[in-house]
Design a protein around this motif. Structure first.
Motif, PDB file in Angstrom:
ATOM      1  N   PHE A  97       0.823  -1.209   0.000  1.00 54.21           N
ATOM      2  CA  PHE A  97       0.000   0.000   0.000  1.00 54.21           C
ATOM      3  C   PHE A  97       0.858   1.261   0.000  1.00 54.21           C
ATOM      4  CE2 PHE A  97      -2.830  -3.273   1.543  1.00 54.21           C
ATOM      5  CZ  PHE A  97      -4.059  -2.963   0.959  1.00 54.21           C
ATOM      6  N   GLU A  98       1.943   1.216  -0.757  1.00 50.90           N
ATOM      7  CA  GLU A  98       2.861   2.351  -0.819  1.00 50.90           C
ATOM      8  C   GLU A  98       2.659   3.075  -2.148  1.00 50.90           C
ATOM      9  OE1 GLU A  98       7.465   3.377   0.353  1.00 50.90           O
ATOM     10  OE2 GLU A  98       6.946   1.336  -0.172  1.00 50.90           O
ATOM     11  N   ASP A  99       2.466   4.385  -2.086  1.00 50.01           N
ATOM     12  CA  ASP A  99       2.272   5.187  -3.282  1.00 50.01           C
ATOM     13  C   ASP A  99       3.603   5.376  -4.010  1.00 50.01           C
ATOM     14  OD1 ASP A  99       0.435   7.220  -4.798  1.00 50.01           O
ATOM     15  OD2 ASP A  99       2.277   8.316  -4.368  1.00 50.01           O
ATOM     16  N   VAL A 100       3.599   5.174  -5.332  1.00 54.74           N
ATOM     17  CA  VAL A 100       4.832   5.248  -6.101  1.00 54.74           C
ATOM     18  C   VAL A 100       5.466   6.629  -6.007  1.00 54.74           C
ATOM     19  CG1 VAL A 100       5.849   5.081  -8.400  1.00 54.74           C
ATOM     20  CG2 VAL A 100       4.121   3.422  -7.687  1.00 54.74           C
ATOM     21  N   ALA A 101       4.660   7.674  -6.182  1.00 53.79           N
ATOM     22  CA  ALA A 101       5.193   9.042  -6.134  1.00 53.79           C
ATOM     23  C   ALA A 101       5.797   9.346  -4.765  1.00 53.79           C
ATOM     24  CB  ALA A 101       4.099  10.047  -6.473  1.00 53.79           C
ATOM     25  N   ASP A 102       5.125   8.889  -3.700  1.00 52.98           N
ATOM     26  CA  ASP A 102       5.666   9.106  -2.355  1.00 52.98           C
ATOM     27  C   ASP A 102       6.989   8.368  -2.179  1.00 52.98           C
ATOM     28  OD1 ASP A 102       3.512  10.672  -1.678  1.00 52.98           O
ATOM     29  OD2 ASP A 102       2.432   9.081  -0.620  1.00 52.98           O
ATOM     30  N   ALA A 103       7.067   7.148  -2.707  1.00 50.78           N
ATOM     31  CA  ALA A 103       8.306   6.367  -2.594  1.00 50.78           C
ATOM     32  C   ALA A 103       9.450   7.062  -3.312  1.00 50.78           C
ATOM     33  CB  ALA A 103       8.093   4.962  -3.165  1.00 50.78           C
ATOM     34  N   VAL A 104       9.171   7.567  -4.504  1.00 52.03           N
ATOM     35  CA  VAL A 104      10.206   8.269  -5.269  1.00 52.03           C
ATOM     36  C   VAL A 104      10.684   9.498  -4.510  1.00 52.03           C
ATOM     37  CG1 VAL A 104      10.639   9.592  -7.377  1.00 52.03           C
ATOM     38  CG2 VAL A 104       9.423   7.410  -7.498  1.00 52.03           C
ATOM     39  N   ARG A 105       9.754  10.249  -3.928  1.00 50.87           N
ATOM     40  CA  ARG A 105      10.136  11.454  -3.159  1.00 50.87           C
ATOM     41  C   ARG A 105      10.949  11.080  -1.923  1.00 50.87           C
ATOM     42  NH1 ARG A 105       4.995  13.503  -5.061  1.00 50.87           N
ATOM     43  NH2 ARG A 105       3.912  12.432  -3.370  1.00 50.87           N
ATOM     44  N   THR A 106      10.575  10.011  -1.259  1.00 56.48           N
ATOM     45  CA  THR A 106      11.307   9.571  -0.066  1.00 56.48           C
ATOM     46  C   THR A 106      12.753   9.236  -0.407  1.00 56.48           C
ATOM     47  OG1 THR A 106       9.322   8.702   1.016  1.00 56.48           O
ATOM     48  CG2 THR A 106      11.431   7.785   1.728  1.00 56.48           C
ATOM     49  N   LEU A 107      12.940   8.507  -1.497  1.00 56.21           N
ATOM     50  CA  LEU A 107      14.288   8.126  -1.918  1.00 56.21           C
ATOM     51  C   LEU A 107      15.087   9.348  -2.369  1.00 56.21           C
ATOM     52  CD1 LEU A 107      13.356   4.908  -3.907  1.00 56.21           C
ATOM     53  CD2 LEU A 107      14.427   5.006  -1.651  1.00 56.21           C
ATOM     54  N   ALA A 108      14.423  10.255  -3.081  1.00 60.47           N
ATOM     55  CA  ALA A 108      15.113  11.448  -3.581  1.00 60.47           C
ATOM     56  C   ALA A 108      15.586  12.328  -2.432  1.00 60.47           C
ATOM     57  CB  ALA A 108      14.197  12.232  -4.514  1.00 60.47           C
ATOM     58  N   ARG A 109      14.740  12.492  -1.417  1.00 56.66           N
ATOM     59  CA  ARG A 109      15.130  13.314  -0.261  1.00 56.66           C
ATOM     60  C   ARG A 109      16.342  12.731   0.440  1.00 56.66           C
ATOM     61  NH1 ARG A 109       9.404  13.941   0.571  1.00 56.66           N
ATOM     62  NH2 ARG A 109       9.436  12.142   1.984  1.00 56.66           N
ATOM     63  N   ALA A 110      16.455  11.415   0.443  1.00 54.65           N
ATOM     64  CA  ALA A 110      17.571  10.751   1.119  1.00 54.65           C
ATOM     65  C   ALA A 110      18.804  10.645   0.218  1.00 54.65           C
ATOM     66  CB  ALA A 110      17.144   9.365   1.579  1.00 54.65           C
ATOM     67  N   GLY A 111      18.671  11.054  -1.037  1.00 51.83           N
ATOM     68  CA  GLY A 111      19.801  10.937  -1.956  1.00 51.83           C
ATOM     69  C   GLY A 111      20.096   9.508  -2.366  1.00 51.83           C
ATOM     70  N   LEU A 112      19.079   8.637  -2.310  1.00 50.46           N
ATOM     71  CA  LEU A 112      19.249   7.231  -2.670  1.00 50.46           C
ATOM     72  C   LEU A 112      18.736   7.043  -4.095  1.00 50.46           C
ATOM     73  CD1 LEU A 112      20.268   4.609  -1.354  1.00 50.46           C
ATOM     74  CD2 LEU A 112      17.925   4.148  -0.617  1.00 50.46           C
ATOM     75  N   PRO A 113      19.616   6.771  -5.060  1.00 55.46           N
ATOM     76  CA  PRO A 113      19.199   6.761  -6.464  1.00 55.46           C
ATOM     77  C   PRO A 113      18.356   5.547  -6.843  1.00 55.46           C
ATOM     78  CG  PRO A 113      21.497   6.127  -6.278  1.00 55.46           C
ATOM     79  CD  PRO A 113      21.066   6.531  -4.904  1.00 55.46           C
ATOM     80  N   ILE A 114      17.469   5.752  -7.812  1.00 56.88           N
ATOM     81  CA  ILE A 114      16.697   4.663  -8.399  1.00 56.88           C
ATOM     82  C   ILE A 114      17.433   4.209  -9.656  1.00 56.88           C
ATOM     83  CG2 ILE A 114      14.500   3.986  -9.435  1.00 56.88           C
ATOM     84  CD1 ILE A 114      13.205   6.215  -7.731  1.00 56.88           C
ATOM     85  N   MET A 115      17.947   2.993  -9.643  1.00 54.81           N
ATOM     86  CA  MET A 115      18.735   2.475 -10.750  1.00 54.81           C
ATOM     87  C   MET A 115      17.874   1.821 -11.825  1.00 54.81           C
ATOM     88  SD  MET A 115      21.533   3.511  -9.744  1.00 54.81           S
ATOM     89  CE  MET A 115      22.804   3.684  -8.500  1.00 54.81           C
ATOM     90  N   LYS A 116      16.647   1.436 -11.434  1.00 59.31           N
ATOM     91  CA  LYS A 116      15.819   0.636 -12.330  1.00 59.31           C
ATOM     92  C   LYS A 116      14.396   0.609 -11.796  1.00 59.31           C
ATOM     93  CE  LYS A 116      15.648  -4.257 -13.811  1.00 59.31           C
ATOM     94  NZ  LYS A 116      16.378  -5.544 -13.770  1.00 59.31           N
TER      95      LYS A 116
END
Length: 291
Positions: free
Chosen positions: A221-240
Motif C-alpha cells: 500500500f505504498e504510493d509510487v510518487a511518495d516512494a520516489v520522493r522519499t528516496l530522492a530526499r535521502a539521496g538514494l538513487p533509483i537504478m531501475k
C-alpha cells in the motif's frame, strides 16, 4: 524498446524473462528464439529489450568465457533483441517445483550473492549494445526478514561495499558502468522506501541504489510518487524500475473474491499478501496462509 523522454533522454523498456525457465547458456539462447523473438513480433517492434534473468551457472560462464558471451550477443542480434538490464534476484532454479522463500537465498550475508552479482555485472558489459555505456542489475533487498540481526546487517553492508568496489574496477577496465538496485519487497529486510533509506544509508550511490517494483509497492500500500520522493530526499538513487501489477481485493470476505484468489494459491511461488485495516498494515504472508 527504446523510448525518448521529453528531455531527450533514452528510456530502455524491456520484457522480463524470469517468467521463462533457463538454467544455462543454451537455455538462454533457446529462450530468446522462442519468447524474445515471439514477443517482439507480436508487438511489431524493430528491436525489443530483454530484462534478462541470469541464473548463477550461466552468469559464471558469460563472465569468464568471452566466446560464450559473444554467442549470446549474436543470438540477441539475430532475433532483434538487446540487453541493458539483468534480473539477478533469483540465484538459480527459479522454476523448481517449489521455490517460495528459497528465492531469497543466498542473501547478502552470504558471499555467494556477492560473487554471483559480480558475475552478472561482468556478463552484462559483454552483452550491452555497442552504443550503450550503462547497464543495470536488480537484486535481493538484503534478504528475508528472519533471521536478520545486527551481525548479518554488518556483513551484508561489507559485501555491498565490496560490490561497489568491483563495479568501479569494471568501469575502469571496460569504460562501461553497471549499477545495481536492491529491490524492496514485502517480507524482506527492505520492504518499503523508508526501510531502504534506513538500511542502505551511506552506500555508494554512484553504483548502488534501489530498484522500484510497482507490484511490490502496491502490495505494501505504498504510493509510487511518495516512494520516489522519499528516496530522492535521502539521496538514494533509483537504478531501475519494474512495471508490474498487484491484485487488489476490496472485500476479502466476499466468497466470490476468495474463490477467485484461490486459483492463485499454488505451491511454487511466494505470493505475499498485505491487508490494510483501520490505518494499520497487517502481514498475511503467503496467499494460502491468508486464505
Amino acid at each position: 524498446m527504446r523510448l525518448r523522454a521529453r528531455d531527450g533522454t533514452t528510456v530502455h523498456l524491456a520484457y522480463g524473462t524470469n517468467v521463462h525457465p533457463a538454467e544455462d547458456v543454451d537455455g538462454l539462447i533457446a529462450q530468446m528464439a522462442t519468447y524474445g523473438a515471439g514477443v517482439r513480433a507480436a508487438l511489431g517492434a524493430e528491436r525489443l529489450g530483454l530484462g534478462l534473468w541470469l541464473p548463477a551457472r550461466a552468469a559464471r560462464v558469460l563472465a569468464s568465457d568471452a566466446a560464450a558471451a559473444q554467442q549470446v550477443k549474436q543470438a540477441l542480434d539475430r532475433h532483434g533483441l538487446e540487453v541493458v538490464t539483468i534480473n539477478a534476484f533469483p540465484y538459480e532454479r527459479f522454476h523448481a517445483p517449489v521455490v517460495k522463500r528459497a528465492v531469497y537465498k543466498p542473501d547478502w550475508f552470504d558471499p555467494a550473492r556477492l560473487d554471483y552479482t559480480v558475475d552478472c555485472a561482468r556478463a552484462l558489459v559483454r552483452l550491452l549494445p555497442d552504443d550503450v555505456a550503462r547497464g543495470s542489475i536488480s537484486t535481493v533487498p538484503l534478504g528475508w526478514r528472519t533471521p536478520w540481526y545486527a551481525d548479518r546487517q554488518k556483513v551484508a553492508r561489507e559485501h555491498l561495499d565490496r560490490l561497489a568496489d568491483e563495479l568501479r574496477k569494471l568501469a575502469a577496465e571496460t569504460g562501461r558502468t553497471v549499477q545495481v538496485g536492491l529491490e524492496p519487497e514485502p517480507g524482506c529486510v527492505v520492504e518499503t522506501a523508508a526501510e531502504a533509506v534506513e538500511r542502505l544509508a551511506g552506500i555508494d550511490g554512484e553504483y548502488l541504489g534501489v530498484c522500484l517494483d510497482t507490484c511490490h509497492l502496491a502490495t505494501a500500500f505504498e504510493d509510487v510518487a511518495d516512494a520516489v520522493r522519499t528516496l530522492a530526499r535521502a539521496g538514494l538513487p533509483i537504478m531501475k524500475a519494474q512495471l508490474s501489477a498487484a491484485l487488489h481485493v476490496a472485500d476479502p470476505a466476499d466468497p466470490a473474491a476468495r474463490a477467485a484468489l484461490d486459483a492463485f494459491a499454488e505451491d511454487r511461488f511466494l505470493h505475499q499478501v498485505r491487508e490494510q485495516r483501520g490505518g494499520r498494515l497487517l502481514d498475511r504472508d503467503d496467499l494460502p496462509d491468508a486464505l
